[in-house]
Design a protein around this motif. Structure first.
Motif, PDB file in Angstrom:
ATOM      1  N   LEU A 380       0.819  -1.209   0.000  1.00  0.00           N
ATOM      2  CA  LEU A 380       0.000   0.000   0.000  1.00  0.00           C
ATOM      3  C   LEU A 380       0.852   1.258   0.000  1.00  0.00           C
ATOM      4  N   LEU A 381       0.345   2.272  -0.691  1.00  0.00           N
ATOM      5  CA  LEU A 381       0.989   3.583  -0.721  1.00  0.00           C
ATOM      6  C   LEU A 381       0.029   4.608  -0.142  1.00  0.00           C
ATOM      7  N   VAL A 382       0.533   5.484   0.715  1.00  0.00           N
ATOM      8  CA  VAL A 382      -0.249   6.607   1.231  1.00  0.00           C
ATOM      9  C   VAL A 382       0.264   7.860   0.537  1.00  0.00           C
ATOM     10  N   LEU A 383      -0.633   8.494  -0.235  1.00  0.00           N
ATOM     11  CA  LEU A 383      -0.258   9.624  -1.082  1.00  0.00           C
ATOM     12  C   LEU A 383      -1.036  10.855  -0.643  1.00  0.00           C
ATOM     13  N   ASP A 384      -0.317  11.872  -0.197  1.00  0.00           N
ATOM     14  CA  ASP A 384      -0.946  13.081   0.337  1.00  0.00           C
ATOM     15  C   ASP A 384      -0.999  14.159  -0.751  1.00  0.00           C
ATOM     16  N   ARG A 413       2.608  13.926  -2.403  1.00  0.00           N
ATOM     17  CA  ARG A 413       3.793  13.400  -1.734  1.00  0.00           C
ATOM     18  C   ARG A 413       3.497  12.008  -1.181  1.00  0.00           C
ATOM     19  N   LEU A 414       4.402  11.088  -1.450  1.00  0.00           N
ATOM     20  CA  LEU A 414       4.309   9.735  -0.910  1.00  0.00           C
ATOM     21  C   LEU A 414       4.818   9.765   0.524  1.00  0.00           C
ATOM     22  N   THR A 415       3.925   9.501   1.478  1.00  0.00           N
ATOM     23  CA  THR A 415       4.310   9.619   2.887  1.00  0.00           C
ATOM     24  C   THR A 415       4.636   8.277   3.539  1.00  0.00           C
ATOM     25  N   ARG A 422       3.648  -4.425   6.333  1.00  0.00           N
ATOM     26  CA  ARG A 422       4.686  -3.809   7.167  1.00  0.00           C
ATOM     27  C   ARG A 422       5.155  -2.506   6.542  1.00  0.00           C
ATOM     28  N   GLU A 423       5.223  -1.474   7.355  1.00  0.00           N
ATOM     29  CA  GLU A 423       5.704  -0.194   6.850  1.00  0.00           C
ATOM     30  C   GLU A 423       7.186  -0.305   6.512  1.00  0.00           C
ATOM     31  N   ILE A 424       7.538   0.046   5.273  1.00  0.00           N
ATOM     32  CA  ILE A 424       8.945  -0.015   4.854  1.00  0.00           C
ATOM     33  C   ILE A 424       9.519   1.361   4.542  1.00  0.00           C
ATOM     34  N   VAL A 425       8.644   2.350   4.310  1.00  0.00           N
ATOM     35  CA  VAL A 425       9.102   3.718   4.043  1.00  0.00           C
ATOM     36  C   VAL A 425       8.200   4.678   4.783  1.00  0.00           C
ATOM     37  N   ARG A 426       8.827   5.643   5.450  1.00  0.00           N
ATOM     38  CA  ARG A 426       8.087   6.717   6.116  1.00  0.00           C
ATOM     39  C   ARG A 426       8.779   8.033   5.819  1.00  0.00           C
ATOM     40  N   GLN A 427       8.038   8.955   5.202  1.00  0.00           N
ATOM     41  CA  GLN A 427       8.560  10.290   4.891  1.00  0.00           C
ATOM     42  C   GLN A 427       9.902  10.226   4.159  1.00  0.00           C
ATOM     43  N   GLY A 428       9.966   9.370   3.161  1.00  0.00           N
ATOM     44  CA  GLY A 428      11.134   9.333   2.292  1.00  0.00           C
ATOM     45  C   GLY A 428      12.331   8.572   2.813  1.00  0.00           C
ATOM     46  N   ARG A 429      12.157   7.786   3.885  1.00  0.00           N
ATOM     47  CA  ARG A 429      13.277   7.030   4.460  1.00  0.00           C
ATOM     48  C   ARG A 429      12.854   5.581   4.702  1.00  0.00           C
ATOM     49  N   LEU A 430      13.785   4.658   4.513  1.00  0.00           N
ATOM     50  CA  LEU A 430      13.514   3.265   4.818  1.00  0.00           C
ATOM     51  C   LEU A 430      13.252   3.084   6.301  1.00  0.00           C
TER      52      LEU A 430
END
Length: 443
Positions: A380-384, A413-415, A422-430
């Motif tokens: 899943l992608l969260v796109l703001d 922006r992809l947040t 499982r979350e693998i990226v948050r605010q542009g960082r692994l």
């Protein structure tokens, strides 16, 4: 109780938008319902954001084994994760090329524990067709057949040879990718013009070669009753050929963001950094390609991510054609497609159709990837849409060290990125260790 609950977002699938909270259990979507109040170990507030299925890039070169100074499984899938590509379909042109079951098994073993996203491996069709059955046993996502500009052991330059190769897959539930080049035109043009200029490079791979290659692939596939996928269309003549003949066979076709957003005139500014095959075309060709995209004639948009070490691109070469061909794209697939959304050429469901659902279904992953639905992997992608993204060379993690889209801005922006819940990226960082897996074709 859910492991994770993503609340307040607008779910985007290929068939449209809907409001829904997403509950995740054991890495899969367990529920989609608005206003869900069930308990969860982790709750993510996605209010005001769009929720997209992870992108599936059907055409990428991760360069491992043998070419790891250009890219490797870790660096390439890092770039993919930051770009919202949760499944990468890796091409077989490494060193050695992935032509035998032993080489395919070795590549699977090399990747283990080093992937930040899921990866499906593709195998190459060699002149030794007796290798095909053993490769099929390992269920690669597809096979790749080349008609020009490759070593002799992998070259199928005539209609007869292409048709005979496709017959080897007569009873196989698989897909064969075909790059629509023409070795005779390549050879003839190089003999006529040895100047080494950009113009000579363009003439060696003209729209005529693309159109002829598309027609040959479709006719051969129809004759052999094979399922094919045509790579990288980018000319008006190619579009016209595809639109007239595509019903002849079980076939799909792709293009790339660079083919939609650059023309041959851009070689003047970026030169080696844009050099790849097929070459960039005229503004007239790009207008025809963009019209085909908007009309739904293009099934898949993929990147042909093919990085080289910066020193390789910067070195002097006797001819433009000698510059290593290829450019990075995994990290920029989502923002470049969002650029087309900003322009009004496509909508968000079209982006999901061409970059998630269609590649997943076509390459044998359609029962677990490519859409947000109960039972599917929670990629899943969260796109703001209230934020913006500026693509920058400094942010690129591919070993290429640059992007031709440096400085471009899009209105979203992809947040957050989730891989199997499982979350693998948050605010542009692994976030966390590498969690990707090798995925194989569904049987």
């Amino acid at each position: 109780m859910f492991e994770t609950l993503i609340r307040g977002g607008t779910v985007v699938n290929a068939d449209g938008l809907s409001r829904g909270d997403i509950g995740i259990v054991e890495g899969r979507v367990a529920l989609i319902a608005p206003g869900e109040s069930a308990e969860a170990r982790t709750v993510v507030d996605a209010s005001g954001s769009f929720l997209l299925p992870g992108l599936v890039d059907a055409h990428a070169h991760l360069r491992e084994p043998g070419l790891t100074h250009k890219e490797d499984f870790s660096s390439g899938t890092h770039a993919a994760a930051l770009g919202g590509v949760t499944t990468v379909l890796d091409m077989p042109t490494d060193e050695p090329w992935t032509a035998t079951s032993e080489q395919l098994a070795d590549k699977m073993a090399i990747a283990e524990g080093r992937l930040h996203v899921d990866v499906g491996l593709q195998a190459v069709v060699s002149r030794d067709l007796a290798l095909v059955p053993h490769l099929l046993d390992l269920a690669p996502v597809s096979f790749e057949l080349f008609t020009a500009d490759v070593p002799e052991a992998f070259l199928f330059e005539t209609l007869d040879s292409v048709a005979e190769a496709l017959k080897a897959f007569a009873d196989a539930d698989t897909l064969i990718g075909i790059s629509p080049g023409d070795q005779s035109i390549l050879t003839g043009s190089m003999a006529r013009d040895r100047s080494g200029t950009i113009a000579a490079f363009l003439d060696s791979r003209p729209p005529l070669a693309e159109a002829g290659g598309i027609a040959r692939a479709l006719v051969a596939a129809a004759s052999a009753e094979a399922r094919i996928h045509v790579r990288q269309i980018n000319s008006e003549l190619g579009v016209e050929t595809w639109s007239r003949l595509r019903g002849m066979a079980d076939a799909s076709i792709e293009t790339t963001p660079q083919n939609l957003l650059f023309t041959a005139q851009d070689y003047g500014a970026q030169g080696a950094n844009l050099k790849a095959s097929p070459p960039l075309r005229s503004p007239h060709d790009i207008d025809a390609l963009r019209a085909a995209l908007g009309a739904g004639l293009i099934d898949i948009v993929a990147t042909d991510h093919a990085p080289h070490a910066p020193a390789e691109k910067a070195a002097p070469y006797p001819a433009f054609a000698d510059i290593p061909g290829g450019l990075p794209g995994l990290q920029t697939l989502l923002p470049t497609m969002l650029r087309l959304v900003d322009e009004g050429l496509i909508a968000l469901p079209d982006l999901v159709r061409m970059c998630s659902r269609n590649p997943a279904e076509r390459f044998g992953l359609g029962r677990r990837k490519g859409r947000i639905a109960v039972g599917y992997d929670a990629d899943l992608l969260v796109l703001d849409p209230r934020q913006s993204t500026t693509i920058a060379n400094a942010d690129q993690v591919s070993r290429a060290g640059y992007t031709p889209f440096d400085g471009w801005t899009v209105k979203a922006r992809l947040t957050n990125v989730f891989l199997r819940g499982r979350e693998i990226v948050r605010q542009g960082r692994l976030v966390g260790p590498a969690q990707g897996k090798i995925v194989t074709r569904e049987r």
